[in-house]
Structures are given as C-alpha cells and as structure tokens.
Motif scaffolding. Structure first.
Motif, short mmCIF file in Angstrom:
data_model
loop_
_atom_site.label_atom_id
_atom_site.label_comp_id
_atom_site.label_asym_id
_atom_site.label_seq_id
_atom_site.Cartn_x
_atom_site.Cartn_y
_atom_site.Cartn_z
N GLY A 180 0.22 1.20 6.80
CA GLY A 180 1.37 2.58 6.64
C GLY A 180 2.70 1.98 7.16
O GLY A 180 3.69 2.94 6.86
N ASN A 181 2.90 0.72 7.53
CA ASN A 181 4.18 0.43 7.93
C ASN A 181 4.88 -0.15 6.43
O ASN A 181 4.30 -0.45 5.62
CB ASN A 181 4.29 -0.90 8.84
CG ASN A 181 3.87 -0.50 10.20
OD1 ASN A 181 3.80 0.89 10.77
ND2 ASN A 181 3.51 -1.56 10.89
N LYS A 197 9.17 5.27 -3.35
CA LYS A 197 8.83 6.57 -3.61
C LYS A 197 8.30 6.96 -4.81
O LYS A 197 7.39 7.48 -5.11
CB LYS A 197 9.83 7.44 -3.07
CG LYS A 197 9.91 7.67 -1.34
CD LYS A 197 10.75 9.03 -1.16
CE LYS A 197 10.70 9.26 0.54
NZ LYS A 197 11.35 10.33 0.81
N GLN A 198 9.26 6.57 -5.87
CA GLN A 198 8.99 6.76 -6.98
C GLN A 198 7.71 5.72 -7.70
O GLN A 198 6.87 6.48 -8.42
CB GLN A 198 10.07 6.42 -8.09
CG GLN A 198 11.13 7.24 -7.90
CD GLN A 198 12.51 6.52 -8.35
OE1 GLN A 198 12.54 5.23 -8.89
NE2 GLN A 198 13.36 7.43 -8.82
N LYS A 199 7.46 4.69 -6.92
CA LYS A 199 6.26 3.87 -7.48
C LYS A 199 5.00 4.66 -6.60
O LYS A 199 3.77 4.94 -7.55
CB LYS A 199 6.25 2.69 -6.84
CG LYS A 199 4.91 1.85 -7.01
CD LYS A 199 5.11 1.30 -8.56
CE LYS A 199 3.95 0.22 -8.72
NZ LYS A 199 3.75 -0.17 -10.09
N ILE A 222 5.83 9.68 3.80
CA ILE A 222 4.81 8.53 4.11
C ILE A 222 4.37 8.55 5.38
O ILE A 222 5.23 8.25 6.31
CB ILE A 222 5.39 7.13 3.56
CG1 ILE A 222 5.92 7.15 2.14
CG2 ILE A 222 4.43 6.16 3.86
CD1 ILE A 222 6.84 6.12 1.93
N ASN A 223 3.28 9.06 5.86
CA ASN A 223 2.79 8.88 7.09
C ASN A 223 1.53 9.13 7.42
O ASN A 223 0.53 9.82 6.43
CB ASN A 223 3.65 10.21 8.03
CG ASN A 223 4.00 9.80 9.40
OD1 ASN A 223 3.30 8.77 9.91
ND2 ASN A 223 4.59 10.83 10.09
N GLY A 224 0.87 8.98 8.52
CA GLY A 224 -0.70 9.53 8.79
C GLY A 224 -1.65 8.75 7.78
O GLY A 224 -2.59 9.23 7.72
N GLY A 225 -1.24 7.53 7.22
CA GLY A 225 -2.40 6.74 6.38
C GLY A 225 -2.35 7.34 4.98
O GLY A 225 -3.17 7.11 4.22
N GLN A 226 -1.43 8.24 4.75
CA GLN A 226 -1.43 8.82 3.28
C GLN A 226 0.01 9.35 2.87
O GLN A 226 0.90 9.55 3.81
CB GLN A 226 -2.34 10.10 3.42
CG GLN A 226 -2.03 11.15 4.30
CD GLN A 226 -3.13 12.23 4.61
OE1 GLN A 226 -3.98 11.95 3.89
NE2 GLN A 226 -2.78 13.22 5.52
N ILE A 227 0.15 9.31 1.78
CA ILE A 227 1.38 10.34 1.15
C ILE A 227 1.08 11.59 1.02
O ILE A 227 0.09 11.86 0.55
CB ILE A 227 2.03 9.54 0.00
CG1 ILE A 227 1.09 9.59 -1.42
CG2 ILE A 227 2.32 8.05 0.20
CD1 ILE A 227 1.58 9.21 -2.71
#
Length: 745
Positions: free
Chosen positions: A466-467, A536-538, A557-562
């Motif tokens: 997630g980084n 973000k677009q990708k 983008i956070n917590g292991g997911q979008i």
C-alpha cells in the motif's frame, strides 16, 4: 533517498524532513562514502605557476613510492575523445567547455591540476603527490582585475545572437538619466566569493566495463553530468550512471563538471580500479568555481518628486581565458522599476584564473548590490524614504517586455517587513541613532529572480503493502526536496504522507533538470502531480466497472484497497489490482512541461530584506543586530524548510556584505585566502535572529501547486540592505564589498 520515518503533512504544513533522521544519525551516504571492492585513492598535483608551460615533469620518485599504482600526467594520460583540439588558434574561448585536464603542457591558472597520483591509501597518494617534480617555462600572467578592466569584451554568445540578454540594451533614450534634474553616478565593486559548502567536492569513478562508467559524484545535476561524461567519452548515455543521493551543501558549484572529475575518471580507466578523489579545502578555492569579481557603474536620475527618469547600468565580470562564463547581472535593472529610459552594458574580462560559476542568486545578487545601493543613494539625495521612493516607481507590468505579471505581491512584502523591523525608528539623517558606543541604522534591499520551471518526469509505483514510491532524477543540495515532494504527492494522491517515499539522485530515474535556478519544486513538483494523477487513472482503469465513470480526484488509496470518496461501497484490493495488472505492481511514468503561459506573462519571485545594524564608533566593527526577510514566492509548500531557505540566504548575504572576499597575491597569481581561517564565512556569532515572512498567495500560472522559487531571492538584496543600513548608521557609503572595519574607520 527515501522517507523512512512516519510524518503527517501535506502542502503548506511545517513537515519535518523525511531524511532528517538519516542525516543526524550518519546513515546518509555521500559521494565519498561508498564502499566498492577494490577501491583506491588519489591526490591531485597542482601547478605552482599561473601561466606558461610545463618544461619537464619527473614522476619517478612518486611512482616508486609505497602503494602507488599510477602517476598520470599529460605525457601518459589516455586521450579523452571529447577533448577536441581547436583548429583555429584565433577562435574565442569555449562557452561551457571545462578545462581539458592532462591535455597538453599549457598552464592556464595557478593550482591547475597537472597530475594525479593513485595509491592504495589516501595518505600514500598524498605523500607521493608531493614527490612529483615539475619545471616550468613561465609567462607573464594577468590576474589583477582593476589593472585590466579596460580589456573587457562582449561575450561571444551575445555576438552570435542579437536577442541575447547579454547584448547592449536601450529602452527609451540611451543614457537618459543624464537629463534628470537630480542624478547620481557611482561605481560598485564585488570581490570574488568562494564556494565553501560543508562537503568537499568528491567523486568515485568506476569503469564497470570498458564502455560502462558509474560515478558517485557531488553534483547538482545527475542527468546533466551523465550527458556530459557520455559526450566526453563517446558512450551511449545509458552506459553512464551518476549517483548523488545526498549532497552536503552546494551553492551552484555542482552545476558544472570540473577537471578533478575527469581526472578521477581517467585514473580509474588507467588502473582498472574504482578511484576516489576528494578535493582539499584549499583546492576548493581554485578548482570548482566562485562568484566572479565584478565591477559595476550606475548612472541614475529622477525628478525632484521621486519619479525615475533613467538608469544606466554597466558591468564587467571576470572569467577565465579558456572558458567564457556569463551571468544575469543586469536583469533586475531592466524590470524592477518604472523608468522610461534604461541602458545596460555587459562585458566579461578573461584573466589567468580558473573559471567562475554561478553562486546562489548568481548575477542577480551581484547586480542587486549596485542597483539597490544606487536607489538608496538617490532616495537620500531626494530626501525620500527608501520604501516610498520605490513605491513611486512601482511597476504594474514588466517594463522590459510589457507583459503583465503572473502575480506580484511586492507591496505586501514592503509592508510586512517594515512593520517587523521597526522601520518607523529609522531616521532620515544618517548617524542620528546611537546606543552607547554603537551607531544604529536601518536599511533595505529588493530582490527578484525568474519564477522558472522546466520539463521533468517522475514515476509512481503502488507497492503490495500500500505504499507509494516516487522517483525522479533530481538532487537535493539541502533545501528539503524529498520532503516537499512527499507533501505534494500526499496532496495529489489523497493519502497519508507516511505511506509515500520519494527517491532521487540517480541518473537511471526519470529525467529531471538540475537543482539550480530556483526551479526544482515548480519543475519536479509538477511531474510528481502528473505521476500521481496518472497512477490514479491507471488504478481507475484496473478497478473495473464501479470506477469507470469516477474522476481521478475521487480515488482514495488506503487500508489495502482503493475506494471512491463518493461511494464507499466501491472498493478493490491491491492484490486484485495487481492481478489485473498481470501480477505486477502498478507503476506509471508521467511528464510535466510548462505551457504557453510564459509567452503571455512575466513570471518572477520577489523579496525584500530589511536589516538593523550596529557600527562601533571607535573600531568600525559592524554587527547585524536584526534581519527581516519577506518573500512573494507563491504557495509555500513547507513553512519550515522554506523558512530555513530564507534564513540560509540571509546568512549568505551577511557573508557577502561583511566577511567574504578572496584575496590574491598578484605577484604570483595565487590566492592567499585559501582556507576557512583566512576566508571568513559567517558563523553563528555573525547572524542575528532572522525573521521570515511569506505572502503565501498562489501563482497557478507558474505551476499546478502555485509555487514560485525562493532559493535565489533568499540572498538577492541582502547585501545592499546591510550596506544601506551602515550608511544610515554612519553616513559612510561603502561601495566595495565586503565592508570590513578598515573601510569604516
């Protein structure tokens, strides 16, 4: 370099430096600190004459010394393919061509590198270097600027290009100041200032293969250095790798490639070993550039009510005989004040010295000393407050080209600074304020520098944990580039700063310009915004139907997911995203370039510096007791690091005004100020509390963050603020820097 400590913060916050812990714990690795198998050491031998030829050079004793692997001179050095000989002896000095080290027997300046000794230890290399014996055929040298000033000439680039800013310039009537009812003519001298950052210039050169070169080098441009060495050695650019992850301070000397770098590369090729070369402090005075000695003359005139009639500004700056160095000494005069008549004349003077180089605020800081001193002098003749005089000649558009400013909040700087310094305590009559044995005075000076932006690229990679890792081939000479890029990315990605890292200082990373000219945040920051948006677009494309109609700014983008800000139910895990991406981590590269706004607007940063000084009545000692520096630099991305930039510039300006000046013994053409005992950089005792204020209003025409550069305006205008304050305190006008006590007694 990367972010290794958790921080909160987005654009505008006082976020701590992401590399701070690495630096204070010693974990940061600078160019001379890399450990490479087989590494050997080297030392340079410098010429002891200033001009002439090498008659003979005896290296036998050095070659026989313990641990010595090679002694290289012009007699046995491999030829550098890019060192082409001049076919026409009357051809002018090269533009941007560094000294061709070990090329022939000519001596062009004192302490010119004429040999390099390679040994298994540093001590053995230095010992053997002292065993090299040289005989010369000396020639008469010219190093005295004032004695040769009349030899100044128009730079070759100006002769070739009629539109060059170095050409003679007239707006309105030539020398129109001469028709003014009130006028002043004065000469100003700025002696040479030397680059003395904490980290000495150093390089490790390593030929990993006959056609593959890696250098760990103290530079401000890894891509520029890659291109230069690739050209010198006839290699594809991708075969040259330049690493400069950490730079221990630089003020412009890392913007040029110097003879010691090529000497180390030659030594590495001869020995087939990685070779380390670090200059001594003395060699920093002769081999890696300096702010050039500059003479200036200003004629300036106004009406009795304080309206400028004209300004004529002439300048002669020194350069070497083998390379033409130029800078923008006269630009501020052309655009800072409303004057119907402006004339500028720029010349350079080739002397038997090494090549100068840009030094923080380059020519603009030098030019501002003369211009802002002359404005103060004329205000005194008119019996006008110096701020009021400037306000009466305030420009609402750029008088040099007629374009409107992208933004200009200089009046706010005047107001903030005057209030903070206590300008109301300033008396019009010099010498009116005294505190015991000390005369007290107040002065101010204005600075400006182009709000520059260049094209740049950055990559952004979303890792499985997630980084996000961003990369760009920029450098960080001290202002906190990595920190600000993390903040910009946190804003653009809408994710916590502690989840983001920014890596730089490697020529294999996406293209970025040099760190110089106050353009890094605007240039690389724009690329970071572009890469963040592209990421973000990708992710939007990989996220499937629920993300198809979303805007990139809605993606989180956070917590292991979008997820989507507008629809919490829409979510995709990183694992699923990477599966959609063929099992690979998601990575993009994006480029950002300035638009055509620069054809429509004039873009500058502005500063005003105020100084309170105390001058001892008996000894002439000057103490800067208070300083206020105010900047119009668009959005301030990080108040803490930007404030440090301004403080550092002010301290540099104190050095320029009061302590720094190279002294040469012209009998021998050799500097007698060659260490930090004799060449006085300002220390803590010389620097008072420095108050910094920012207008902090965005300029979105410059870049998407609304930022403008501050690295240069931090010092431009500081020196005249101090010298003007000295005049207000004592009534003595000193026009030659530095203002040492002997000039005031």
């Amino acid at each position: 370099m990367s972010n290794t400590t958790a921080f909160d913060g987005v654009v505008g916050d006082r976020m701590n430096r992401v590399d701070g812990r690495l630096k204070v714990t010693g974990a940061a690795k600078y160019s001379a600190e890399y450990q490479i198998p087989g590494l050997v050491h080297s030392a340079l031998v410098g010429s002891t004459i200033t001009k002439g030829r090498i008659k003979s050079i005896d290296t036998k004793a050095a070659e026989r010394a313990p641990g010595v692997l090679a002694v290289i001179t012009h007699l046995n050095s491999p030829k550098v393919p890019g060192f082409a000989a001049k076919t026409n002896p009357d051809e002018p000095p090269a533009i941007g061509q560094p000294l061709r080290v070990f090329y022939d027997d000519k001596i062009l300046f004192n302490d010119q590198p004429i040999a390099i000794v390679v040994a298994d230890t540093l001590e053995r290399a230095r010992y053997a270097a002292r065993l090299v014996k040289v005989q010369y055929t000396p020639e008469e040298h010219r190093t005295h600027f004032e004695a040769n000033k009349q030899r100044g000439f128009l730079p070759t680039q100006a002769k070739r290009n009629p539109k060059s800013a170095q050409n003679d310039y007239d707006r309105g009537q030539k020398d129109g100041y001469q028709t003014a009812p009130v006028k002043l003519e004065a000469e100003y001298v700025h002696t040479s200032e030397m680059h003395n950052p904490m980290e000495l210039q150093s390089i490790i050169a390593h030929w990993e293969a006959p056609d593959r070169l890696t250098v760990y080098d103290k530079v401000q441009a890894v891509k520029g250095t890659q291109k230069a060495f690739a050209k010198d050695w006839g290699l594809p650019e991708e075969n040259v790798k330049v690493i400069a992850t950490f730079v221990g301070g630089a003020f412009g000397n890392g913007l040029h490639n110097w003879p010691h770098e090529t000497a180390a590369i030659i030594a590495a090729k001869v020995t087939n070993r990685p070779v380390k070369l670090m200059l001594t402090r003395e060699q920093m005075f002769t081999m890696v550039g300096y702010r050039p000695y500059t003479w200036q003359r200003i004629g300036i005139g106004a009406t009795p009510d304080g309206k400028l009639v004209g300004i004529t500004h002439e300048s002669v700056g020194q350069t070497s005989t083998y390379e033409e160095f130029t800078e923008s000494t006269l630009q501020q005069t052309r655009m800072m004040y409303t004057s119907p008549n402006v004339s500028t004349r720029y010349r350079i003077l080739g002397l038997d010295i090494s090549t100068p180089i840009w030094m923080r605020g380059p020519g603009e800081a030098t030019g501002a000393f003369a211009l802002e001193s002359a404005m103060d002098e004329l205000a005194h003749l008119l019996n006008l407050d110096p701020i009021e005089f400037r306000l009466r000649n305030y420009t609402e558009k750029d008088p040099d080209n007629g374009k409107p400013w992208s933004t200009k909040y200089l009046k706010e700087c005047y107001q903030m600074g005057a209030e903070r310094i206590g300008w109301n305590k300033r008396q019009m009559k010099p010498g009116s304020v005294r505190d015991g044995d000390w005369f007290v005075g107040y002065g101010m000076g204005v600075g400006t520098f182009g709000a520059n932006r260049r094209g740049a690229k950055a990559s952004a990679r979303l890792l499985a944990n997630g980084n996000v890792v961003l990369r760009s081939a920029t450098t960080d000479i001290g202002p906190g580039t990595g920190t600000v890029m993390v903040q910009i990315a946190a804003d653009a990605l809408g994710m916590p700063a502690e989840k983001i890292s920014f890596e730089l200082g490697n020529s294999t990373f996406p293209e970025a310009p040099s760190q110089g000219g106050s353009a890094t945040v605007a240039s690389v920051g724009s690329a970071v915004v572009a890469a963040s948006t592209a990421l973000k677009q990708k992710l939007q494309q990989l996220g499937g139907a629920s993300f198809a109609s979303a805007k990139p700014e809605e993606i989180r983008i956070n917590g292991g997911q979008i997820t989507l800000a507008s629809n919490a139910a829409a979510k995709v895990s990183y694992a699923d995203l990477m599966k959609q991406n063929g099992g690979q981590e998601v990575e993009v590269i994006a480029e950002a370039k300035p638009g055509n706004e620069r054809q429509q607007y004039s873009m500058y940063s502005f500063s005003v510096h105020f100084a309170e000084v105390r001058v001892h009545a008996l000894t002439g000692e000057v103490r800067v007791s208070k300083m206020v520096s105010c900047a119009d630099a668009g959005t301030i991305a990080n108040q803490k690091t930007a404030g440090s930039q301004m403080i550092g510039g002010a301290v540099g300006g104190i050095g320029m005004a009061l302590t720094e000046g190279a002294v040469m013994d012209h009998r021998f053409g050799r500097y007698v100020t060659k260490d930090l005992a004799d060449y006085h950089v300002p220390v803590h005792a010389d620097a008072p509390h420095i108050d910094v204020a920012f207008v902090n209003k965005p300029d979105l025409l410059v870049d998407p963050m609304g930022t403008k550069g501050i690295g240069e305006i931090a010092i431009i205008g500081v020196a005249p603020a101090i010298t003007n304050a000295i005049f207000n305190a004592t009534g003595k006008r000193i026009r030659e820097l530095p203002v040492t006590p002997d000039k005031l007694i």
